[in-house]
Design a protein around this motif. Structure first.
Motif, PDB file in Angstrom:
ATOM      1  N   LYS A  29      36.996 -20.613  16.812  1.00 18.61           N
ATOM      2  CA  LYS A  29      36.262 -20.226  18.220  1.00 18.61           C
ATOM      3  C   LYS A  29      37.325 -18.683  18.679  1.00 18.61           C
ATOM      4  CE  LYS A  29      32.745 -23.929  19.899  1.00 18.61           C
ATOM      5  NZ  LYS A  29      31.938 -24.243  19.969  1.00 18.61           N
ATOM      6  N   ALA A  30      36.376 -17.977  19.248  1.00 21.48           N
ATOM      7  CA  ALA A  30      37.733 -17.227  19.759  1.00 21.48           C
ATOM      8  C   ALA A  30      38.618 -17.660  20.727  1.00 21.48           C
ATOM      9  CB  ALA A  30      37.088 -15.644  20.214  1.00 21.48           C
ATOM     10  N   GLU A  31      39.520 -17.004  21.655  1.00 18.42           N
ATOM     11  CA  GLU A  31      39.836 -17.853  22.385  1.00 18.42           C
ATOM     12  C   GLU A  31      39.330 -17.127  23.491  1.00 18.42           C
ATOM     13  OE1 GLU A  31      44.421 -16.575  24.773  1.00 18.42           O
ATOM     14  OE2 GLU A  31      45.158 -16.552  22.537  1.00 18.42           O
ATOM     15  N   SER A  32      39.329 -17.824  24.866  1.00 25.05           N
ATOM     16  CA  SER A  32      38.307 -17.465  26.082  1.00 25.05           C
ATOM     17  C   SER A  32      39.466 -16.799  27.303  1.00 25.05           C
ATOM     18  CB  SER A  32      37.500 -18.199  26.574  1.00 25.05           C
ATOM     19  OG  SER A  32      37.778 -19.022  26.904  1.00 25.05           O
ATOM     20  N   LEU A  33      39.039 -16.047  28.086  1.00 20.21           N
ATOM     21  CA  LEU A  33      39.912 -15.723  28.971  1.00 20.21           C
ATOM     22  C   LEU A  33      38.983 -15.865  30.257  1.00 20.21           C
ATOM     23  CD1 LEU A  33      40.516 -12.059  28.756  1.00 20.21           C
ATOM     24  CD2 LEU A  33      42.490 -14.337  28.018  1.00 20.21           C
ATOM     25  N   THR A  37      41.480 -15.642  37.176  1.00 19.24           N
ATOM     26  CA  THR A  37      42.702 -15.154  37.194  1.00 19.24           C
ATOM     27  C   THR A  37      43.095 -14.063  35.938  1.00 19.24           C
ATOM     28  OG1 THR A  37      43.350 -15.607  34.012  1.00 19.24           O
ATOM     29  CG2 THR A  37      43.307 -17.642  35.766  1.00 19.24           C
ATOM     30  N   LEU A  38      42.211 -13.381  36.082  1.00 18.38           N
ATOM     31  CA  LEU A  38      42.602 -11.668  35.520  1.00 18.38           C
ATOM     32  C   LEU A  38      42.860 -11.281  37.040  1.00 18.38           C
ATOM     33  CD1 LEU A  38      40.071 -11.368  33.191  1.00 18.38           C
ATOM     34  CD2 LEU A  38      42.606 -12.038  32.623  1.00 18.38           C
ATOM     35  N   VAL A  42      43.481  -2.908  37.697  1.00 23.95           N
ATOM     36  CA  VAL A  42      44.287  -3.001  37.047  1.00 23.95           C
ATOM     37  C   VAL A  42      44.857  -1.133  36.594  1.00 23.95           C
ATOM     38  CG1 VAL A  42      46.295  -3.181  35.329  1.00 23.95           C
ATOM     39  CG2 VAL A  42      44.880  -5.057  36.950  1.00 23.95           C
ATOM     40  N   ASP A  43      43.553  -1.392  35.703  1.00 23.30           N
ATOM     41  CA  ASP A  43      43.227  -0.077  34.641  1.00 23.30           C
ATOM     42  C   ASP A  43      42.741   1.554  35.631  1.00 23.30           C
ATOM     43  OD1 ASP A  43      44.907  -1.040  33.013  1.00 23.30           O
ATOM     44  OD2 ASP A  43      43.127  -2.190  32.033  1.00 23.30           O
ATOM     45  N   PRO A  44      43.144   2.517  35.898  1.00 23.04           N
ATOM     46  CA  PRO A  44      42.187   3.440  36.501  1.00 23.04           C
ATOM     47  C   PRO A  44      40.800   3.865  35.080  1.00 23.04           C
ATOM     48  CG  PRO A  44      44.283   3.939  35.403  1.00 23.04           C
ATOM     49  CD  PRO A  44      44.696   3.124  35.525  1.00 23.04           C
ATOM     50  N   LEU A  45      40.293   4.065  36.080  1.00 21.72           N
ATOM     51  CA  LEU A  45      39.032   4.327  35.223  1.00 21.72           C
ATOM     52  C   LEU A  45      39.488   5.930  34.841  1.00 21.72           C
ATOM     53  CD1 LEU A  45      36.455   3.951  37.460  1.00 21.72           C
ATOM     54  CD2 LEU A  45      37.017   2.567  35.431  1.00 21.72           C
ATOM     55  N   PRO A  46      38.432   6.526  33.634  1.00 24.94           N
ATOM     56  CA  PRO A  46      39.023   7.612  32.786  1.00 24.94           C
ATOM     57  C   PRO A  46      37.756   9.185  33.583  1.00 24.94           C
ATOM     58  CG  PRO A  46      37.968   6.629  31.494  1.00 24.94           C
ATOM     59  CD  PRO A  46      38.160   5.463  32.190  1.00 24.94           C
ATOM     60  N   VAL A  47      38.095   9.815  34.137  1.00 26.33           N
ATOM     61  CA  VAL A  47      37.900  11.052  34.543  1.00 26.33           C
ATOM     62  C   VAL A  47      37.170  12.473  33.144  1.00 26.33           C
ATOM     63  CG1 VAL A  47      37.447  13.115  36.209  1.00 26.33           C
ATOM     64  CG2 VAL A  47      39.153  10.900  36.257  1.00 26.33           C
ATOM     65  N   PRO A  48      36.303  11.400  33.104  1.00 23.06           N
ATOM     66  CA  PRO A  48      35.629  13.009  32.040  1.00 23.06           C
ATOM     67  C   PRO A  48      35.586  14.026  32.135  1.00 23.06           C
ATOM     68  CG  PRO A  48      33.279  11.861  32.810  1.00 23.06           C
ATOM     69  CD  PRO A  48      34.649  11.484  34.192  1.00 23.06           C
ATOM     70  N   ALA A  49      35.718  15.505  31.631  1.00 18.36           N
ATOM     71  CA  ALA A  49      35.783  16.559  30.997  1.00 18.36           C
ATOM     72  C   ALA A  49      34.716  16.833  32.099  1.00 18.36           C
ATOM     73  CB  ALA A  49      36.854  17.207  30.269  1.00 18.36           C
ATOM     74  N   ILE A  50      35.254  18.106  32.514  1.00 19.35           N
ATOM     75  CA  ILE A  50      33.798  18.733  32.777  1.00 19.35           C
ATOM     76  C   ILE A  50      32.778  19.382  32.044  1.00 19.35           C
ATOM     77  CG2 ILE A  50      32.930  20.778  34.378  1.00 19.35           C
ATOM     78  CD1 ILE A  50      35.132  20.223  36.576  1.00 19.35           C
ATOM     79  N   ALA A  51      31.923  19.169  31.821  1.00 18.39           N
ATOM     80  CA  ALA A  51      30.990  19.709  31.006  1.00 18.39           C
ATOM     81  C   ALA A  51      30.531  21.601  30.980  1.00 18.39           C
ATOM     82  CB  ALA A  51      29.143  18.445  30.894  1.00 18.39           C
ATOM     83  N   ARG A  52      30.781  22.144  29.828  1.00 20.86           N
ATOM     84  CA  ARG A  52      30.404  23.127  29.922  1.00 20.86           C
ATOM     85  C   ARG A  52      29.645  23.839  28.929  1.00 20.86           C
ATOM     86  NH1 ARG A  52      34.342  24.877  33.808  1.00 20.86           N
ATOM     87  NH2 ARG A  52      36.373  23.623  34.223  1.00 20.86           N
ATOM     88  N   ALA A  53      28.964  24.774  29.365  1.00 16.00           N
ATOM     89  CA  ALA A  53      28.013  25.696  28.549  1.00 16.00           C
ATOM     90  C   ALA A  53      28.311  26.197  27.040  1.00 16.00           C
ATOM     91  CB  ALA A  53      27.005  26.395  28.986  1.00 16.00           C
ATOM     92  N   THR A  54      28.346  26.185  26.056  1.00 22.50           N
ATOM     93  CA  THR A  54      28.669  26.903  24.976  1.00 22.50           C
ATOM     94  C   THR A  54      27.923  27.983  25.030  1.00 22.50           C
ATOM     95  OG1 THR A  54      27.657  25.565  23.050  1.00 22.50           O
ATOM     96  CG2 THR A  54      29.582  24.469  23.678  1.00 22.50           C
TER      97      THR A  54
END
Length: 72
Positions: A29-33, A37-38, A42-54
């Motif tokens: 069995k996998a160790e469960s969290l 208790t978490l 804590v971690d900032p969300l990544p901001v995706p790059a702006i999509a540009r037309a090619t």
């Protein structure tokens, strides 16, 4: 009667068992969290790059109109 699907599934389990050298029945069995208790946020969300037309392409609705083309 054995079907192709059952044969492939069974073969995969046998191969996995022989490769890792342990049972694939789920004995380990996998160790469960504990979520209580978490630490939250804590971690900032990544901001995706702006999509540009090619480039441009013809519109599927109007063959004379050019619309932006995005490649993801």
């Amino acid at each position: 009667m054995i079907t192709r699907r059952k044969f492939v599934a069974g073969s995969g389990l046998v191969l996995a068992d022989s490769f890792w050298g342990r049972s694939v029945s789920g004995d380990a069995k996998a160790e469960s969290l504990d979520p209580s208790t978490l630490q939250a946020f804590v971690d900032p969300l990544p901001v995706p790059a702006i999509a540009r037309a090619t480039g441009t392409r013809t519109s599927p609705d109007d063959g004379k109109e050019q619309i932006p083309y995005y490649r993801v």
